[in-house]
Design a protein around this motif. Structure first.
Motif, PDB file in Angstrom:
ATOM      1  N   ILE A  19       6.447  23.415  41.273  1.00  0.00           N
ATOM      2  CA  ILE A  19       6.238  24.620  40.467  1.00  0.00           C
ATOM      3  C   ILE A  19       7.404  24.840  39.513  1.00  0.00           C
ATOM      4  O   ILE A  19       7.223  25.167  38.331  1.00  0.00           O
ATOM      5  CB  ILE A  19       6.036  25.845  41.371  1.00  0.00           C
ATOM      6  CG1 ILE A  19       4.699  25.730  42.109  1.00  0.00           C
ATOM      7  CG2 ILE A  19       6.086  27.144  40.569  1.00  0.00           C
ATOM      8  CD1 ILE A  19       4.437  26.849  43.092  1.00  0.00           C
ATOM      9  N   LEU A  20       8.630  24.653  40.007  1.00  0.00           N
ATOM     10  CA  LEU A  20       9.809  24.831  39.163  1.00  0.00           C
ATOM     11  C   LEU A  20       9.832  23.812  38.030  1.00  0.00           C
ATOM     12  O   LEU A  20      10.190  24.133  36.889  1.00  0.00           O
ATOM     13  CB  LEU A  20      11.075  24.717  40.007  1.00  0.00           C
ATOM     14  CG  LEU A  20      11.263  25.807  41.065  1.00  0.00           C
ATOM     15  CD1 LEU A  20      12.432  25.466  41.985  1.00  0.00           C
ATOM     16  CD2 LEU A  20      11.481  27.168  40.408  1.00  0.00           C
ATOM     17  N   ARG A  21       9.434  22.585  38.314  1.00  0.00           N
ATOM     18  CA  ARG A  21       9.380  21.532  37.293  1.00  0.00           C
ATOM     19  C   ARG A  21       8.367  21.895  36.209  1.00  0.00           C
ATOM     20  O   ARG A  21       8.621  21.702  35.009  1.00  0.00           O
ATOM     21  CB  ARG A  21       9.031  20.195  37.939  1.00  0.00           C
ATOM     22  CG  ARG A  21       8.982  19.034  36.955  1.00  0.00           C
ATOM     23  CD  ARG A  21       8.978  17.691  37.680  1.00  0.00           C
ATOM     24  NE  ARG A  21       7.922  17.601  38.676  1.00  0.00           N
ATOM     25  CZ  ARG A  21       8.138  17.549  39.984  1.00  0.00           C
ATOM     26  NH1 ARG A  21       9.360  17.588  40.485  1.00  0.00           N
ATOM     27  NH2 ARG A  21       7.112  17.453  40.822  1.00  0.00           N
ATOM     28  N   GLU A  22       7.250  22.452  36.607  1.00  0.00           N
ATOM     29  CA  GLU A  22       6.222  22.861  35.643  1.00  0.00           C
ATOM     30  C   GLU A  22       6.742  23.965  34.725  1.00  0.00           C
ATOM     31  O   GLU A  22       6.524  23.933  33.513  1.00  0.00           O
ATOM     32  CB  GLU A  22       4.982  23.340  36.403  1.00  0.00           C
ATOM     33  CG  GLU A  22       3.833  23.770  35.511  1.00  0.00           C
ATOM     34  CD  GLU A  22       2.615  24.213  36.307  1.00  0.00           C
ATOM     35  OE1 GLU A  22       1.702  24.798  35.695  1.00  0.00           O
ATOM     36  OE2 GLU A  22       2.584  23.983  37.535  1.00  0.00           O
ATOM     37  N   HIS A  23       7.459  24.942  35.297  1.00  0.00           N
ATOM     38  CA  HIS A  23       8.017  26.032  34.483  1.00  0.00           C
ATOM     39  C   HIS A  23       9.063  25.500  33.510  1.00  0.00           C
ATOM     40  O   HIS A  23       9.083  25.880  32.326  1.00  0.00           O
ATOM     41  CB  HIS A  23       8.633  27.098  35.386  1.00  0.00           C
ATOM     42  CG  HIS A  23       7.638  28.018  36.014  1.00  0.00           C
ATOM     43  ND1 HIS A  23       6.872  28.895  35.294  1.00  0.00           N
ATOM     44  CD2 HIS A  23       7.287  28.208  37.310  1.00  0.00           C
ATOM     45  CE1 HIS A  23       6.087  29.583  36.102  1.00  0.00           C
ATOM     46  NE2 HIS A  23       6.315  29.180  37.339  1.00  0.00           N
TER      47      HIS A  23
END
Length: 247
Positions: A19-23
């Motif tokens: 999720i952090l990578r996507e953001h």
């Protein structure tokens, strides 16, 4: 993914890399809530709150001026008023800042020679555990180490627009770990990202135990802390840099 522990500091094991990578991929920046395990974040905050070696820093035309924070506080009112007028005049059209700092040396040996929480956090940010975690989020796999300083913004403190790109520093990412619980946006001290046409494209509130992480080259500023702010804006800030960490 299970990560090894590090003395005193440990990443929150519940952080979701995907999720952090996507953001981060969307805008080159991300906020990571509950970055540390809560007791360690509280201990780091407490240690900084108790320290008396803060330095007040103000940038001039070609250098940074600094003075012990308690000595700055003791300056006569008229002297401080004159200084503020000069700072605000420059801030209206150029790069200007004032805040308090405690710096951490880059050298491994100097960090390891002290039992200070702040130096230990800097060592933690340069550990394989953290660098692999950050690489997984940002794609930056060439980071060698993190530098660090504690920052304290009190009423009247600010940092005008800049992009952190300094020749020879090898900075790839900037980070800010918020350490003030209950910070309100109307107190100021907001991390503002600037876009075209003098627009603000994003705002990061300095929440407690939240790591703001962003790629170098994005114009940003820290807004003026209001005179009615109910707390000091404490944080640890720094840059993740390529190259080998000095011994």
């Amino acid at each position: 993914m299970e990560r090894p522990s590090f003395p005193m500091f440990k990443l929150n094991p519940d952080l979701d890399e995907a999720i952090l990578r996507e953001h981060f991929a969307c805008e080159g920046r991300v906020q990571i809530a509950d970055f540390l395990e809560a007791p360690q974040a509280l201990a780091l905050r407490a240690s900084l709150s108790e320290r008396s070696d803060w330095r007040h820093v103000i940038n001039g035309e070609s250098q940074v001026f600094e003075i012990a924070a308690d000595r700055f506080d003791a300056l006569p009112d008229e002297t401080r008023k004159t200084l503020e007028q000069a700072m605000f005049a420059k801030a209206s059209h150029g790069f200007q800042f004032q805040f308090d700092t405690i710096r951490v040396p880059d050298e491994k040996s100097k960090r390891q020679a002290t039992s200070e929480h702040l130096a230990a956090f800097a060592t933690f940010m340069s550990s394989q555990e953290v660098l692999e975690f950050i690489a997984a989020i940002t794609g930056e796999k060439g980071i060698g180490f993190a530098d660090a300083q504690a920052t304290r913004y009190r009423p009247g403190d600010f940092l005008t627009r800049h992009d952190d790109a300094v020749a020879g520093k090898n900075r790839r990412l900037a980070y800010i770990l918020g350490l003030t619980p209950g910070w309100r946006p109307d107190w100021g001290g907001l991390l503002l990202f600037h876009g075209a046409g003098e627009n603000v494209t994003d705002i990061f509130v300095p929440h407690f135990n939240r790591l703001s992480l962003f790629a170098i080259g994005q114009p940003h500023s820290v807004s003026h802390v209001a005179p009615f702010a109910g707390a000091e804006r404490l944080s640890v800030t720094g840059w993740l840099r390529t190259g080998q960490q000095p011994d």
